[in-house]
Design a protein around this motif. Structure first.
Motif, mmCIF file in Angstrom:
data_model
loop_
_atom_site.group_PDB
_atom_site.id
_atom_site.type_symbol
_atom_site.label_atom_id
_atom_site.label_comp_id
_atom_site.label_asym_id
_atom_site.label_seq_id
_atom_site.Cartn_x
_atom_site.Cartn_y
_atom_site.Cartn_z
ATOM 1 N N GLY A 36 0.763 -1.277 -0.087
ATOM 2 C CA GLY A 36 -0.130 0.014 -0.121
ATOM 3 C C GLY A 36 0.741 1.299 -0.037
ATOM 4 O O GLY A 36 2.101 1.420 -0.046
ATOM 5 N N HIS A 37 0.106 2.361 -0.067
ATOM 6 C CA HIS A 37 0.761 3.835 0.060
ATOM 7 C C HIS A 37 0.845 4.289 1.473
ATOM 8 O O HIS A 37 -0.229 4.283 2.177
ATOM 9 N N GLU A 65 5.930 3.907 -0.708
ATOM 10 C CA GLU A 65 5.069 2.720 -1.248
ATOM 11 C C GLU A 65 5.769 1.107 -0.578
ATOM 12 O O GLU A 65 6.868 1.043 -1.047
ATOM 13 N N ARG A 109 -1.210 -8.718 0.832
ATOM 14 C CA ARG A 109 -2.096 -7.620 0.495
ATOM 15 C C ARG A 109 -3.391 -8.022 1.734
ATOM 16 O O ARG A 109 -3.522 -9.058 1.997
ATOM 17 N N GLU A 164 -6.534 1.385 -3.158
ATOM 18 C CA GLU A 164 -5.084 1.556 -3.534
ATOM 19 C C GLU A 164 -5.115 2.253 -4.575
ATOM 20 O O GLU A 164 -5.553 1.754 -5.700
#
Length: 657
Positions: A36-37, A65, A109, A164
């Motif tokens: 993710g960011h 990131e 994730r 995302e």
């Protein structure tokens, strides 16, 4: 070396405290920071102790990131699939699975619908489909529809696609997708609560041929298991798709579109399926080895000879010799016995002079290795043939002969001998220093020869009746044959007495490093083709004996041992550790704690299926409940996977006493 065979049987069950050669299961491997960011903020406040007061300093921010595969998967991440791609067999009791070399990948994730209070579920699922289920792949060959990521995301609900940010480069890249009818997807797709129990980490023995187990933590794999069994009463092709559960598109009102990160197909059969199973093929080898010549490398059905000559000929044939036509250099025609480096009986060593190497004295000549047997009035050309073969192989390899010639020259270079120097000597003359690279090249080439890797297979098995199809043969290695072949290879570039002295000096340096195997096993079977990662273990009086194996043909395996093994075990490779039930449709429980972890219990539970019966989908929650009741504890994903383990089969041959 006669070796009757035992019947095939499962090996010892795995334990959580894994010694070399066993497996350890972990429920998951969750990274500290998922993909993710992120924004990292640093705030500082300065406080003056004398004047008092606090002064905030400018805030610093850093954006970064964490990336992980999302729309496509590097093929190198896929370690193994079971059932193997393109195979056919009785897989109706098998749950297909896939192992990944990127161990944390299934947990890198986070699912949008994941409850943060619960343990993280994997974002990957392995879905199984059969013929006429997928609109774009009715024959279940693994066909996918390729499109840009941007086009796929347009079909994904905003709540998922906007979780995302996706950059322009990713949107323009390609991804593979499959369309699945909504009703079918609802019937076969696992719920979020079930995903945790369909993925785990396996750590232990590697599956690569020729490699040995690495230290703990160096050979772990993530394993994704499907929740659907193939049909039992039908022969049908199946396709397994590794799909993302993070992003699910909707291609039409009654279809969903899934990202397919990897796929393969196999066929589950109903007729004569066990002919392809490891246990059946191994059982055929075991049965054949109990028939004459009882796994010995000799011609079958050799009748007893009569008289002195007849008995002598019979004895030679039973040791693995073979009669060939002989044409002498004087033009005479006769026959001679011939045998390669493999012998059915332990060869008697040739006489040596002060323990020297064969043909160490005088110029090498293969005719000196012809053995005349007065009893049968014929020659044994085995060692002469070995010498000639070694010489021919050396002459065919320019790299070897060049390195060998340089090695000889550096050990006795004539141009540096004082007797050949006409000018006054003003400084000491030293012989050239041997080049380690040339010595290493010569040593490696000779090692390959002595391990029989460069020996044509016709020299090992001159008659196919010695090694028929679906058979295993054991033999002794003749050290004198290997020495004769080595002498032949080292006979090139010997132009004078100095070269002979240089050869002897070189041989003295490298002789201790040259391998001299003591025994061999040859397998010619479908086992070698269908299980290329076949694991070979050998012991000699409870001591492990390393096996050096190579394949001269797709269906043939040659294994050499440094000592004569008392037992040799062939094991289904560890990607043969698959998941499923017994043929009865029940699951036999295993211990989940203590030193007996993995040990099979004498308790069974029925298989729990959910939804329409014709889909044969595992009811993960219900099955886990049965396990909890029987085992008396709330089992983890690792323990859940352990209950479905169907261990690989093994076949053990023991040496006759």
């Amino acid at each position: 070396m006669s070796t009757p065979a035992d019947t095939s049987a499962p090996p010892t069950s795995p334990a959580t405290a894994a010694p070399a050669g066993s497996l350890t299961f972990h429920g998951d491997l969750i990274p500290a920071v998922p993909a993710g960011h992120y924004r990292l903020t640093a705030e500082h406040t300065a406080e003056h102790t004398a004047l008092g007061g606090r002064q905030p300093l400018p805030k610093a921010e850093q954006f970064f990131e964490v990336r992980a595969p999302r729309f496509a998967l590097d093929p190198s991440f896929v370690h193994a699939q079971y059932p193997p791609p393109g195979t056919a067999g009785a897989f109706h009791t098998t749950l297909a699975h896939l192992s990944l070399t990127r161990t944390a990948l299934p947990w890198e994730r986070v699912l949008p619908k994941q409850d943060p209070k619960q343990d993280r579920a994997p974002w990957l699922a392995l879905l199984l489909f059969t013929e006429n289920e997928l609109p774009g792949d009715p024959q279940a060959h693994g066909l996918v529809e390729t499109m840009t990521v941007g086009r796929f995301l347009d079909q994904v609900p905003p709540a998922q696609s906007q979780s995302e940010r996706v950059g322009p480069e990713d949107r323009d890249s390609l991804c593979a997708t499959v369309r699945v009818p909504q009703a079918l997807y609802k019937a076969v797709a696992p719920a979020v609560a079930e995903l945790r129990y369909l993925a785990h980490v396996r750590e232990g023995t590697v599956d690569t041929p020729g490699q040995r187990p690495g230290p703990p933590g160096k050979d772990g794999y993530a394993v994704i298991v499907t929740n659907r069994f193939p049909y039992e009463a039908k022969t049908q092709r199946y396709v397994a798709h590794l799909v993302s559960q993070e992003l699910i598109g909707k291609s039409s009102a009654d279809e969903v579109r899934l990202l397919s990160l990897h796929s393969w197909s196999f066929t589950s059969t109903k007729d004569a399926p066990k002919a392809k199973a490891f246990s059946a093929v191994a059982g055929g080898l075991a049965a054949e080895s109990r028939q004459p010549p009882f796994a010995a490398l000799t011609l079958p059905n050799i009748s007893d000879g009569t008289g002195t000559v007849g008995k002598a000929v019979t004895d030679r044939l039973r040791t693995g010799c073979y009669a060939l036509a002989l044409h002498t250099w004087t033009g005479e025609r006769s026959f001679a016995f011939h045998r390669g480096p493999l012998a059915a009986a332990k060869p008697q060593p040739l006489p040596r002079t002060h323990g020297q190497f064969l043909l160490a004295a005088g110029r090498p000549d293969p005719s000196r290795l012809l053995i005349y047997d007065q009893t049968v009035a014929s020659f044994d050309a085995s060692y002469a043939t070995a010498f000639s073969l070694g010489r021919l192989l050396a002459l065919c390899d320019a790299d070897f002969t060049t390195a060998y010639a340089r090695a000889l020259q550096r050990r006795h270079p004539r141009h540096l001998r004082p007797s050949h120097i006409k000018a006054p000597v003003t400084r000491p003359v030293h012989a050239a220093t041997p080049d380690p690279a040339d010595t290493a090249r010569v040593t490696a080439w000779l090692a390959t020869l002595r391990q029989l890797r460069s020996v044509p297979f016709a020299y090992l098995v001159p008659d196919q009746r010695l090694l028929p199809r679906e058979s295993v043969r054991f033999a002794y290695l003749d050290a004198d044959w290997l020495d004769a072949a080595t002498s032949g290879a080292l006979s090139v570039a010997l132009s004078d007495k100095d070269a002979l002295m240089a050869r002897d000096k070189l041989l003295t340096e490298i002789k201790s490093t040259l391998p001299t195997p003591a025994a061999a096993m040859l397998i010619r079977s479908e086992l070698v083709i269908r299980w290329p990662a076949l694991e070979i273990t050998a012991v000699h009086d409870r001591t492990s004996v390393p096996a050096a194996c190579h394949r001269p043909a797709p269906d043939t395996l040659v294994c050499l041992f440094d000592a004569v093994p008392t037992a040799v075990t062939l094991a289904e490779p560890h990607h043969g550790w698959h998941f499923g039930t017994e043929d009865t449709g029940k699951i036999r429980l295993r211990e989940i704690s203590g030193s007996t972890t993995g040990k099979i219990k004498d308790e069974w539970v029925p298989l729990a299926l959910r939804g329409p019966d014709h889909y044969r989908v595992l009811h993960v929650v219900g099955q886990r409940g049965q396990f909890n009741t029987k085992l008396g504890s709330d089992i983890s994903p690792a323990a859940f996977a352990l209950q479905f383990i169907a261990a690989p089969r093994t076949l053990t041959f023991t040496k006759a006493r």
